[in-house]
Motif scaffolding. Structure first.
Motif, PDB file in Angstrom:
ATOM      1  N   LEU A 270       1.033  -1.117   0.200  1.00  0.00           N
ATOM      2  CA  LEU A 270       0.036  -0.353   0.361  1.00  0.00           C
ATOM      3  C   LEU A 270       1.305   1.405  -0.204  1.00  0.00           C
ATOM      4  O   LEU A 270       0.109   2.616   0.531  1.00  0.00           O
ATOM      5  CB  LEU A 270      -0.338   0.158   1.083  1.00  0.00           C
ATOM      6  CG  LEU A 270      -1.663  -1.133   1.283  1.00  0.00           C
ATOM      7  CD1 LEU A 270      -2.990  -1.177   2.524  1.00  0.00           C
ATOM      8  CD2 LEU A 270      -3.141  -1.307   0.193  1.00  0.00           C
ATOM      9  N   ALA A 271       1.830   0.648  -0.467  1.00  0.00           N
ATOM     10  CA  ALA A 271       3.067   2.245  -0.137  1.00  0.00           C
ATOM     11  C   ALA A 271       2.941   3.425  -1.467  1.00  0.00           C
ATOM     12  O   ALA A 271       2.456   4.269  -1.610  1.00  0.00           O
ATOM     13  CB  ALA A 271       4.819   1.529  -0.321  1.00  0.00           C
ATOM     14  N   TRP A 272       2.312   2.898  -2.510  1.00  0.00           N
ATOM     15  CA  TRP A 272       2.191   3.444  -3.760  1.00  0.00           C
ATOM     16  C   TRP A 272       0.843   4.042  -3.212  1.00  0.00           C
ATOM     17  O   TRP A 272       0.838   5.523  -3.759  1.00  0.00           O
ATOM     18  CB  TRP A 272       1.914   2.362  -5.073  1.00  0.00           C
ATOM     19  CG  TRP A 272       0.666   1.961  -4.889  1.00  0.00           C
ATOM     20  CD1 TRP A 272       1.096   0.659  -4.746  1.00  0.00           C
ATOM     21  CD2 TRP A 272       0.153   1.752  -5.300  1.00  0.00           C
ATOM     22  NE1 TRP A 272      -0.746   0.378  -4.386  1.00  0.00           N
ATOM     23  CE2 TRP A 272      -1.384   0.861  -5.022  1.00  0.00           C
ATOM     24  CE3 TRP A 272      -0.791   3.270  -6.115  1.00  0.00           C
ATOM     25  CZ2 TRP A 272      -2.671   0.566  -5.357  1.00  0.00           C
ATOM     26  CZ3 TRP A 272      -2.112   3.063  -6.344  1.00  0.00           C
ATOM     27  CH2 TRP A 272      -2.801   2.058  -6.764  1.00  0.00           C
ATOM     28  N   LEU A 273       0.184   3.760  -2.885  1.00  0.00           N
ATOM     29  CA  LEU A 273      -1.951   4.340  -2.228  1.00  0.00           C
ATOM     30  C   LEU A 273      -1.001   5.292  -1.683  1.00  0.00           C
ATOM     31  O   LEU A 273      -1.646   7.082  -1.975  1.00  0.00           O
ATOM     32  CB  LEU A 273      -2.422   3.409  -2.109  1.00  0.00           C
ATOM     33  CG  LEU A 273      -3.677   4.046  -1.742  1.00  0.00           C
ATOM     34  CD1 LEU A 273      -4.394   3.811  -2.886  1.00  0.00           C
ATOM     35  CD2 LEU A 273      -4.939   2.591  -0.878  1.00  0.00           C
TER      36      LEU A 273
ATOM     37  N   PHE B 211       0.708   8.030  -3.684  1.00  0.00           N
ATOM     38  CA  PHE B 211      -0.148   9.132  -5.086  1.00  0.00           C
ATOM     39  C   PHE B 211      -1.390   9.781  -3.646  1.00  0.00           C
ATOM     40  O   PHE B 211      -2.074  11.140  -4.540  1.00  0.00           O
ATOM     41  CB  PHE B 211      -1.360   7.764  -5.231  1.00  0.00           C
ATOM     42  CG  PHE B 211      -1.869   8.356  -5.954  1.00  0.00           C
ATOM     43  CD1 PHE B 211      -2.132   8.843  -7.648  1.00  0.00           C
ATOM     44  CD2 PHE B 211      -3.319   8.318  -5.843  1.00  0.00           C
ATOM     45  CE1 PHE B 211      -3.595   8.768  -8.140  1.00  0.00           C
ATOM     46  CE2 PHE B 211      -5.119   8.641  -6.563  1.00  0.00           C
ATOM     47  CZ  PHE B 211      -5.081   8.994  -7.988  1.00  0.00           C
ATOM     48  N   GLY B 212      -2.077   9.285  -2.685  1.00  0.00           N
ATOM     49  CA  GLY B 212      -2.869  10.442  -1.964  1.00  0.00           C
ATOM     50  C   GLY B 212      -1.912  11.255  -1.408  1.00  0.00           C
ATOM     51  O   GLY B 212      -2.458  12.357  -1.302  1.00  0.00           O
ATOM     52  N   THR B 213      -0.200  11.048  -1.324  1.00  0.00           N
ATOM     53  CA  THR B 213       0.095  12.387  -0.793  1.00  0.00           C
ATOM     54  C   THR B 213      -0.060  13.529  -2.363  1.00  0.00           C
ATOM     55  O   THR B 213      -0.136  14.895  -2.133  1.00  0.00           O
ATOM     56  CB  THR B 213       1.476  11.738  -0.159  1.00  0.00           C
ATOM     57  OG1 THR B 213       1.512  11.759   1.117  1.00  0.00           O
ATOM     58  CG2 THR B 213       1.985  13.302   0.343  1.00  0.00           C
TER      59      THR B 213
ATOM     60  N   LEU C 222      -1.392  17.228  -2.516  1.00  0.00           N
ATOM     61  CA  LEU C 222      -0.756  18.526  -2.888  1.00  0.00           C
ATOM     62  C   LEU C 222      -0.732  19.207  -3.995  1.00  0.00           C
ATOM     63  O   LEU C 222      -0.921  20.174  -3.998  1.00  0.00           O
ATOM     64  CB  LEU C 222       0.736  18.712  -2.917  1.00  0.00           C
ATOM     65  CG  LEU C 222       1.497  18.019  -1.441  1.00  0.00           C
ATOM     66  CD1 LEU C 222       2.861  17.219  -1.625  1.00  0.00           C
ATOM     67  CD2 LEU C 222       1.642  18.848  -0.726  1.00  0.00           C
ATOM     68  N   ALA C 223      -1.374  18.869  -5.049  1.00  0.00           N
ATOM     69  CA  ALA C 223      -2.115  19.295  -5.771  1.00  0.00           C
ATOM     70  C   ALA C 223      -3.352  19.686  -5.595  1.00  0.00           C
ATOM     71  O   ALA C 223      -2.835  21.027  -6.517  1.00  0.00           O
ATOM     72  CB  ALA C 223      -2.160  18.444  -7.658  1.00  0.00           C
ATOM     73  N   SER C 224      -4.251  19.480  -5.370  1.00  0.00           N
ATOM     74  CA  SER C 224      -5.050  20.073  -4.743  1.00  0.00           C
ATOM     75  C   SER C 224      -4.777  21.589  -4.199  1.00  0.00           C
ATOM     76  O   SER C 224      -5.692  22.551  -4.366  1.00  0.00           O
ATOM     77  CB  SER C 224      -6.455  19.710  -4.354  1.00  0.00           C
ATOM     78  OG  SER C 224      -6.835  17.787  -4.965  1.00  0.00           O
TER      79      SER C 224
ATOM     80  N   MET D 179      -0.003  16.547 -10.704  1.00  0.00           N
ATOM     81  CA  MET D 179       0.074  15.611  -9.479  1.00  0.00           C
ATOM     82  C   MET D 179       1.619  14.773 -10.349  1.00  0.00           C
ATOM     83  O   MET D 179       2.308  14.562 -10.109  1.00  0.00           O
ATOM     84  CB  MET D 179      -1.081  14.356 -10.075  1.00  0.00           C
ATOM     85  CG  MET D 179      -1.122  14.974  -8.924  1.00  0.00           C
ATOM     86  SD  MET D 179      -3.263  13.322  -8.325  1.00  0.00           S
ATOM     87  CE  MET D 179      -1.956  11.647  -7.648  1.00  0.00           C
ATOM     88  N   ILE D 180       1.022  14.468 -12.171  1.00  0.00           N
ATOM     89  CA  ILE D 180       2.028  14.360 -13.364  1.00  0.00           C
ATOM     90  C   ILE D 180       3.441  15.804 -12.919  1.00  0.00           C
ATOM     91  O   ILE D 180       4.876  15.274 -12.448  1.00  0.00           O
ATOM     92  CB  ILE D 180       1.848  14.070 -14.277  1.00  0.00           C
ATOM     93  CG1 ILE D 180       0.659  12.808 -13.944  1.00  0.00           C
ATOM     94  CG2 ILE D 180       3.395  13.720 -14.905  1.00  0.00           C
ATOM     95  CD1 ILE D 180       0.246  13.154 -15.410  1.00  0.00           C
ATOM     96  N   LEU D 181       3.683  16.876 -13.604  1.00  0.00           N
ATOM     97  CA  LEU D 181       4.092  17.992 -13.541  1.00  0.00           C
ATOM     98  C   LEU D 181       3.994  18.740 -12.295  1.00  0.00           C
ATOM     99  O   LEU D 181       5.613  19.259 -12.316  1.00  0.00           O
ATOM    100  CB  LEU D 181       3.401  18.545 -14.448  1.00  0.00           C
ATOM    101  CG  LEU D 181       3.154  17.795 -16.009  1.00  0.00           C
ATOM    102  CD1 LEU D 181       2.403  19.270 -16.875  1.00  0.00           C
ATOM    103  CD2 LEU D 181       4.166  17.996 -16.634  1.00  0.00           C
ATOM    104  N   GLY D 182       4.112  18.359 -11.306  1.00  0.00           N
ATOM    105  CA  GLY D 182       3.948  19.684  -9.987  1.00  0.00           C
ATOM    106  C   GLY D 182       3.598  21.086 -10.242  1.00  0.00           C
ATOM    107  O   GLY D 182       3.218  20.994 -10.597  1.00  0.00           O
TER     108      GLY D 182
END
Length: 87
Positions: A27-30, A33-35, A39-41, A69-72
């Motif tokens: 679940l590390a990827w989850l 992804f949530g972080t 941060l994007a929002s 999320m992808i580009l920061g």
């Protein structure tokens, strides 16, 4: 037709869970992804309500959040540039 769509969604969910836990991704990827999602929002929210640029509003939708999320941070700048240039 609706029952078929629900069946396809449940089957794809089951196969996705099977792949995730079979490869021992855990679940590390989850959490990562949530972080990134939070941060994007938050970055888009800060741009919208900070008052730095008063005439720009970036909508919070899957496309804008995905780009950030992808580009920061460059994704936020890209969206600002597109918004100022096109609209």
């Amino acid at each position: 037709m609706r029952l078929a769509a629900i069946g396809v969604m449940l089957l794809s969910l089951a196969l996705l869970l099977f792949i995730v836990f079979r490869k021992k991704l855990g679940l590390a990827w989850l959490s990562l992804f949530g972080t990134h999602l939070i941060l994007a929002s938050l970055a888009i929210y800060i741009v919208n309500f900070s008052g730095w640029i008063t005439e720009v509003y970036l909508p919070l939708n899957p496309a804008t959040i995905g780009a950030v999320m992808i580009l920061g941070l460059p994704g936020v700048l890209m969206l600002l540039g597109l918004r100022l240039t096109l609209f």
